[in-house]
Design a protein around this motif. Structure first.
Motif, mmCIF file in Angstrom:
data_model
loop_
_atom_site.group_PDB
_atom_site.id
_atom_site.type_symbol
_atom_site.label_atom_id
_atom_site.label_comp_id
_atom_site.label_asym_id
_atom_site.label_seq_id
_atom_site.Cartn_x
_atom_site.Cartn_y
_atom_site.Cartn_z
ATOM 1 N N ASN A 154 58.804 64.690 87.313
ATOM 2 C CA ASN A 154 59.698 65.491 86.476
ATOM 3 C C ASN A 154 58.932 66.192 85.352
ATOM 4 O O ASN A 154 59.256 66.024 84.187
ATOM 5 N N PRO A 155 57.912 66.993 85.693
ATOM 6 C CA PRO A 155 57.087 67.575 84.632
ATOM 7 C C PRO A 155 57.808 68.584 83.760
ATOM 8 O O PRO A 155 57.441 68.792 82.623
ATOM 9 N N LEU A 193 52.921 59.480 78.503
ATOM 10 C CA LEU A 193 53.896 58.970 79.460
ATOM 11 C C LEU A 193 54.924 58.147 78.698
ATOM 12 O O LEU A 193 54.577 57.402 77.782
ATOM 13 N N HIS A 194 56.178 58.296 79.079
ATOM 14 C CA HIS A 194 57.264 57.542 78.470
ATOM 15 C C HIS A 194 57.759 56.500 79.464
ATOM 16 O O HIS A 194 57.396 56.533 80.647
ATOM 17 N N LEU A 195 58.593 55.589 79.012
ATOM 18 C CA LEU A 195 59.152 54.584 79.913
ATOM 19 C C LEU A 195 59.888 55.224 81.078
ATOM 20 O O LEU A 195 59.888 54.708 82.186
ATOM 21 N N SER A 196 60.512 56.376 80.819
ATOM 22 C CA SER A 196 61.296 57.038 81.860
ATOM 23 C C SER A 196 60.500 58.090 82.636
ATOM 24 O O SER A 196 61.047 58.711 83.545
ATOM 25 N N SER A 197 59.227 58.287 82.308
ATOM 26 C CA SER A 197 58.403 59.236 83.075
ATOM 27 C C SER A 197 58.319 58.748 84.512
ATOM 28 O O SER A 197 58.058 57.571 84.762
ATOM 29 N N GLU A 235 59.750 50.846 85.679
ATOM 30 C CA GLU A 235 59.928 50.155 86.949
ATOM 31 C C GLU A 235 58.590 49.643 87.478
ATOM 32 O O GLU A 235 58.497 48.527 87.995
ATOM 33 N N LEU A 236 57.563 50.468 87.347
ATOM 34 C CA LEU A 236 56.237 50.068 87.810
ATOM 35 C C LEU A 236 55.721 48.867 87.030
ATOM 36 O O LEU A 236 55.102 47.970 87.593
#
Length: 120
Positions: free
Chosen positions: A97-98, A31-35, A68-69
């Motif tokens: 957004n897979p 997972l990335h920061l933007s995932s 954001e989370l």
């Protein structure tokens, strides 16, 4: 815990993120920061913590980025990645957004850099 509920204001210091992830420091999923994550309809895991429930709440209705989370829950990004991985494993969350690109397009970035270098 002090007002605000975040890990940095905790009287336990850095222990809280370690506790909420059951000592795990590496997520199972990349997972990335933007995932972006979104709750899957009608799926509830049997065993959840308050942090898992908060993730499900914030991700219901609209996709939320990992960054954001982290900010909303007041927890380090790595802890959010571990918790989100738990919910991905049981099917309670899914990537919104897979099919998106995972790596930047190098030729596009090179062309952008060249264009910027050629500006007067």
């Amino acid at each position: 815990m002090a007002a605000g509920g975040g890990w940095s204001s905790s009287t336990l210091g850095d222990v809280r993120p370690y506790l909420i992830t059951a000592g795990r420091t590496r997520p199972k999923h990349t997972l990335h920061l933007s995932s972006t994550l979104i709750t899957r309809p009608a799926t509830r895991p049997l065993h959840t913590t308050a942090e898992h429930e908060a993730l499900l709440l914030y991700c219901s209705g609209s996709a939320q980025a990992v960054s954001e989370l982290s900010g909303r829950l007041g927890q380090p990004v790595q802890a959010i990645k571990v918790l989100a991985g738990d919910l991905l494993d049981v099917g309670a969350l899914m990537l919104a957004n897979p099919d998106g690109p995972t790596d930047p397009e190098v030729p596009l970035l090179e062309a952008l850099l060249e264009g910027l270098c050629n500006l007067p």
